[in-house]
Design a protein around this motif. Structure first.
Motif, PDB file in Angstrom:
ATOM      1  N   UNK A  36       0.853  -1.190   0.000  1.00 16.28           N
ATOM      2  CA  UNK A  36       0.000   0.000   0.000  1.00 16.28           C
ATOM      3  C   UNK A  36       0.892   1.244   0.000  1.00 16.28           C
ATOM      4  N   UNK A  37       0.804   2.097  -1.029  1.00 18.05           N
ATOM      5  CA  UNK A  37       1.602   3.325  -1.031  1.00 18.05           C
ATOM      6  C   UNK A  37       1.130   4.279   0.054  1.00 18.05           C
ATOM      7  N   UNK A  38       2.017   5.174   0.474  1.00 20.98           N
ATOM      8  CA  UNK A  38       1.671   6.118   1.548  1.00 20.98           C
ATOM      9  C   UNK A  38       0.606   7.102   1.104  1.00 20.98           C
ATOM     10  N   UNK A  39       0.722   7.578  -0.142  1.00 23.42           N
ATOM     11  CA  UNK A  39      -0.219   8.563  -0.664  1.00 23.42           C
ATOM     12  C   UNK A  39      -0.438   8.307  -2.142  1.00 23.42           C
ATOM     13  N   UNK A  40      -1.526   8.849  -2.670  1.00 23.03           N
ATOM     14  CA  UNK A  40      -1.723   8.826  -4.110  1.00 23.03           C
ATOM     15  C   UNK A  40      -0.774   9.829  -4.757  1.00 23.03           C
ATOM     16  N   UNK A  41      -0.151   9.414  -5.843  1.00 26.57           N
ATOM     17  CA  UNK A  41       0.816  10.278  -6.517  1.00 26.57           C
ATOM     18  C   UNK A  41       0.186  11.576  -6.991  1.00 26.57           C
ATOM     19  N   UNK A  42      -1.003  11.490  -7.557  1.00 27.63           N
ATOM     20  CA  UNK A  42      -1.666  12.666  -8.092  1.00 27.63           C
ATOM     21  C   UNK A  42      -2.408  13.460  -7.026  1.00 27.63           C
ATOM     22  N   UNK A  43      -2.787  12.784  -5.914  1.00 32.68           N
ATOM     23  CA  UNK A  43      -3.642  13.453  -4.941  1.00 32.68           C
ATOM     24  C   UNK A  43      -2.923  14.004  -3.739  1.00 32.68           C
ATOM     25  N   UNK A  44      -1.741  13.431  -3.408  1.00 30.85           N
ATOM     26  CA  UNK A  44      -1.051  13.883  -2.217  1.00 30.85           C
ATOM     27  C   UNK A  44      -1.759  13.420  -0.961  1.00 30.85           C
ATOM     28  N   UNK A  45      -1.320  13.946   0.185  1.00 29.22           N
ATOM     29  CA  UNK A  45      -1.916  13.569   1.458  1.00 29.22           C
ATOM     30  C   UNK A  45      -3.251  14.269   1.645  1.00 29.22           C
ATOM     31  N   UNK A  46      -4.263  13.590   2.210  1.00 26.61           N
ATOM     32  CA  UNK A  46      -5.573  14.220   2.407  1.00 26.61           C
ATOM     33  C   UNK A  46      -5.556  15.198   3.563  1.00 26.61           C
ATOM     34  N   UNK A  47      -6.528  16.095   3.565  1.00 24.91           N
ATOM     35  CA  UNK A  47      -6.685  17.006   4.686  1.00 24.91           C
ATOM     36  C   UNK A  47      -7.183  16.233   5.898  1.00 24.91           C
ATOM     37  N   UNK A  48      -6.926  16.799   7.081  1.00 25.95           N
ATOM     38  CA  UNK A  48      -7.372  16.123   8.296  1.00 25.95           C
ATOM     39  C   UNK A  48      -8.886  16.067   8.403  1.00 25.95           C
ATOM     40  N   UNK A  49      -9.578  16.949   7.682  1.00 26.54           N
ATOM     41  CA  UNK A  49     -11.033  16.989   7.743  1.00 26.54           C
ATOM     42  C   UNK A  49     -11.716  16.147   6.690  1.00 26.54           C
ATOM     43  N   UNK A  50     -11.000  15.221   6.062  1.00 27.58           N
ATOM     44  CA  UNK A  50     -11.610  14.383   5.033  1.00 27.58           C
ATOM     45  C   UNK A  50     -12.743  13.565   5.633  1.00 27.58           C
ATOM     46  N   UNK A  51     -13.960  13.717   5.153  1.00 29.34           N
ATOM     47  CA  UNK A  51     -15.079  12.967   5.727  1.00 29.34           C
ATOM     48  C   UNK A  51     -15.073  11.509   5.296  1.00 29.34           C
ATOM     49  N   UNK A  52     -15.919  10.722   5.943  1.00 27.27           N
ATOM     50  CA  UNK A  52     -16.013   9.308   5.607  1.00 27.27           C
ATOM     51  C   UNK A  52     -16.600   9.123   4.222  1.00 27.27           C
ATOM     52  N   UNK A  53     -16.352   7.939   3.678  1.00 21.74           N
ATOM     53  CA  UNK A  53     -16.856   7.633   2.349  1.00 21.74           C
ATOM     54  C   UNK A  53     -18.216   6.949   2.461  1.00 21.74           C
ATOM     55  N   UNK A  54     -19.059   7.149   1.482  1.00 19.21           N
ATOM     56  CA  UNK A  54     -20.401   6.569   1.492  1.00 19.21           C
ATOM     57  C   UNK A  54     -20.531   5.527   0.405  1.00 19.21           C
ATOM     58  N   UNK A  55     -21.250   4.459   0.698  1.00 13.05           N
ATOM     59  CA  UNK A  55     -21.532   3.458  -0.319  1.00 13.05           C
ATOM     60  C   UNK A  55     -22.838   3.777  -1.054  1.00 13.05           C
ATOM     61  N   UNK A  56     -23.671   4.620  -0.476  1.00 14.66           N
ATOM     62  CA  UNK A  56     -24.973   4.888  -1.080  1.00 14.66           C
ATOM     63  C   UNK A  56     -25.190   6.386  -1.227  1.00 14.66           C
ATOM     64  N   UNK A  57     -26.006   6.736  -2.223  1.00 16.32           N
ATOM     65  CA  UNK A  57     -26.412   8.131  -2.464  1.00 16.32           C
ATOM     66  C   UNK A  57     -25.220   9.048  -2.737  1.00 16.32           C
ATOM     67  N   UNK A  58     -24.146   8.501  -3.287  1.00 15.69           N
ATOM     68  CA  UNK A  58     -22.977   9.334  -3.543  1.00 15.69           C
ATOM     69  C   UNK A  58     -23.260  10.407  -4.578  1.00 15.69           C
ATOM     70  N   UNK A  59     -24.262  10.198  -5.438  1.00 13.13           N
ATOM     71  CA  UNK A  59     -24.553  11.147  -6.511  1.00 13.13           C
ATOM     72  C   UNK A  59     -25.085  12.478  -5.984  1.00 13.13           C
ATOM     73  N   UNK A  60     -25.451  12.543  -4.704  1.00 12.59           N
ATOM     74  CA  UNK A  60     -25.962  13.801  -4.150  1.00 12.59           C
ATOM     75  C   UNK A  60     -24.909  14.904  -4.133  1.00 12.59           C
ATOM     76  N   UNK A  61     -23.637  14.537  -4.249  1.00 13.00           N
ATOM     77  CA  UNK A  61     -22.602  15.578  -4.279  1.00 13.00           C
ATOM     78  C   UNK A  61     -22.732  16.452  -5.522  1.00 13.00           C
ATOM     79  N   UNK A  62     -23.460  15.987  -6.547  1.00 17.72           N
ATOM     80  CA  UNK A  62     -23.634  16.762  -7.770  1.00 17.72           C
ATOM     81  C   UNK A  62     -24.810  17.743  -7.680  1.00 17.72           C
ATOM     82  N   UNK A  63     -25.639  17.600  -6.637  1.00 18.00           N
ATOM     83  CA  UNK A  63     -26.784  18.506  -6.446  1.00 18.00           C
ATOM     84  C   UNK A  63     -27.638  18.605  -7.708  1.00 18.00           C
ATOM     85  N   UNK A  64     -27.954  17.468  -8.285  1.00 16.07           N
ATOM     86  CA  UNK A  64     -28.731  17.425  -9.525  1.00 16.07           C
ATOM     87  C   UNK A  64     -29.989  16.584  -9.278  1.00 16.07           C
TER      88      UNK A  64
END
Length: 487
Positions: A36-64
């Motif tokens: 497991x790499x330490x970080x994604x090469x393109x993304x870098x380290x995440x912010x400390x406030x990164x929220x949890x990931x959701x398995x459902x209703x992820x499309x709501x982030x598009x507000x459509x």
């Protein structure tokens, strides 16, 4: 009869103890640990406030709202999801079937017969040397039980439970894939609508240009060549607009299938992607840590469970070389007269145990173990491949979103310059300083850049959807489900 009543419970308790405490041959399962790499090469380290990931209703982030409606309908009616649900139900039934072998099989049998024996039969002393005819009535309960001394049944149950958990993870993956396909086709369709809007607006402007060149021709200010040049460009643009309708229809039909509806009865209104406003920009999605990807991706969870199932099957294969211990029993009543069938003097019972050990199988047992190990190595390699592919997909989409963002800015600058160039060319043409060919070049360049900007806007939305799919869901503060079966 009383001795049988005492022996049966004692035998059952003893056999249950042997089955539960007997040794289990075969390798103990250890969950594979991929690099497991330490970080994604393109993304870098995440912010400390990164929220949890959701398995459902992820499309709501598009507000459509329209996308949300389509996703909800697809979850309820998509045939691939229904197939995956049926596979889960099949695996659940398989696990229950495997669990049933932990318990004895009890059957009830009845029999009734009438027999005539010959006078000169051997050993006919019971009938004083005469022929005999008699009835035989039986009512018996039968028991059969395999003593799981080596863990064959328990390993089989482990494999069935792991397979059930794998199909549950597969259901989540199928649902996520369907939802992502709906969103990708939806935003591709909206990009097509936006591109058609650009072409329709350009057609209106070019129609004005045709009218202008025609009026100037009638006034003797330009030749018929310039009129034909304007008409040619107008008709080319109309053809491009009509060609987009083919792509839109195919996307609409694809969404209909994902929605579980007939294409002939499904339609989506034209909703151009608003590329000139913030509503047309993709949401920002944090990438998180690579280690979190192992828990988020349902396909990774699925293949890990298949590794566990294959490991358990090795134990099943190894027990084939060991003694097969079984218990059979019978209890009931037998009489020549129905009226006295249930008399305690007519009770019958038997209890027997057997052990069969294979001595020569022509190499079949060893081949079975070798086959089980080979299947285990296949699933392990597939697990490693799935993890590596997951990292690749995330890195691909992180790179795509970064590059497309820069490309969008450059294209926006190109559109602004092309608009200015088209205005200058038209003004110079009206002043008689240049031929209409300069206007044609300027309008062609403007249309090409506007279409490119529209296409990039759609690609950014699609790349965001694919990125969310690669991560296993979307961020809405909803935690991922607990990991299944991990040890």
């Amino acid at each position: 009869m009383c001795s049988y009543k005492i022996a049966w419970p004692l035998a059952a308790v003893a056999l249950a103890a042997i089955s539960l405490t007997g040794c289990m041959v075969g390798p103990k399962y250890h969950q594979p640990v991929p690099p497991v790499p330490a970080n994604f090469k393109e993304g870098g380290a995440p912010d400390s406030g990164t929220p949890d990931i959701a398995y459902s209703d992820w499309w709501r982030v598009f507000n459509d709202p329209e996308l949300a409606r389509l996703e909800t309908d697809a979850d309820a009616a998509n045939q691939d999801i229904k197939l995956a649900v049926a596979r889960v139900e099949q695996a659940e039934a398989g696990a229950k079937y495997a669990r049933s072998f932990l318990f004895p099989t009890i059957s009830l049998g009845t029999g009734a017969g009438r027999t005539r024996e010959a006078q000169n039969r051997p050993n006919n002393g019971n009938t004083n040397g005469l022929a005999a005819t008699y009835n035989d009535f039986q009512l018996s309960a039968f028991l059969s039980y395999e003593v799981d001394a080596w863990g064959r049944v328990r390993h089989g149950l482990e494999a069935a439970n792991a397979t059930e958990q794998a199909t549950a993870a597969d259901l989540r993956f199928v649902r996520l894939a369907v939802e992502a396909n709906v969103a990708m086709d939806y935003y591709s369709l909206r990009e097509s609508d936006a591109e058609r809007q650009v072409l329709d607006t350009t057609v209106q402007d070019m129609q004005k240009a045709v009218d202008l060149t025609t009026n100037r021709f009638h006034s003797g200010l330009n030749s018929a060549l310039e009129v034909k040049q304007a008409e040619t460009l107008l008709n080319q643009t109309k053809a491009q607009a009509e060609a987009l309708d083919v792509q839109r229809s195919q996307l609409e039909h694809a969404i209909a299938v994902l929605e579980g509806k007939a294409a002939s009865e499904f339609s989506i209104p034209r909703i151009p992607l608003p590329l000139n406003t913030g509503a047309g920009l993709p949401p920002e999605i944090p990438s998180g840590l690579p280690s979190e990807l192992l828990a988020r991706r349902p396909d990774i969870a699925e293949v890990e469970r298949y590794v566990a199932a294959a490991n358990a099957e090795i134990g099943v294969a190894k027990t084939a070389a060991l003694p097969h211990i079984s218990l059979t029993g019978l209890t009931g009543f037998e009489s020549t007269n129905m009226t006295s069938l249930f008399s305690w003097q007519n009770g019958i019972a038997s209890l027997a145990a057997s052990a069969i050990t294979p001595l020569f199988t022509g190499g079949r047992t060893k081949a079975g173990v070798d086959e089980a190990w080979a299947v285990y190595r296949q699933t392990l390699a597939q697990y490693q491949k799935t993890v590596l592919t997951a990292y690749q997909e995330v890195e691909d989409q992180l790179a795509a979103m970064r590059i497309l963002a820069g490309e969008a800015q450059s294209t926006a600058d190109a559109v602004a310059s092309a608009q200015q160039a088209e205005t200058i060319a038209m003004n110079r043409y009206r002043s008689g300083l240049v031929s209409y060919l300069d206007v044609v070049y300027a309008q062609t360049a403007l249309l090409a850049n506007q279409r490119t900007a529209t296409q990039i806007g759609g690609q950014r939305m699609v790349a965001t959807v694919v990125f969310i799919k690669a991560l296993g869901g979307g961020w809405l503060g909803i935690p991922a489900p607990a990991k299944v079966g991990g040890k």
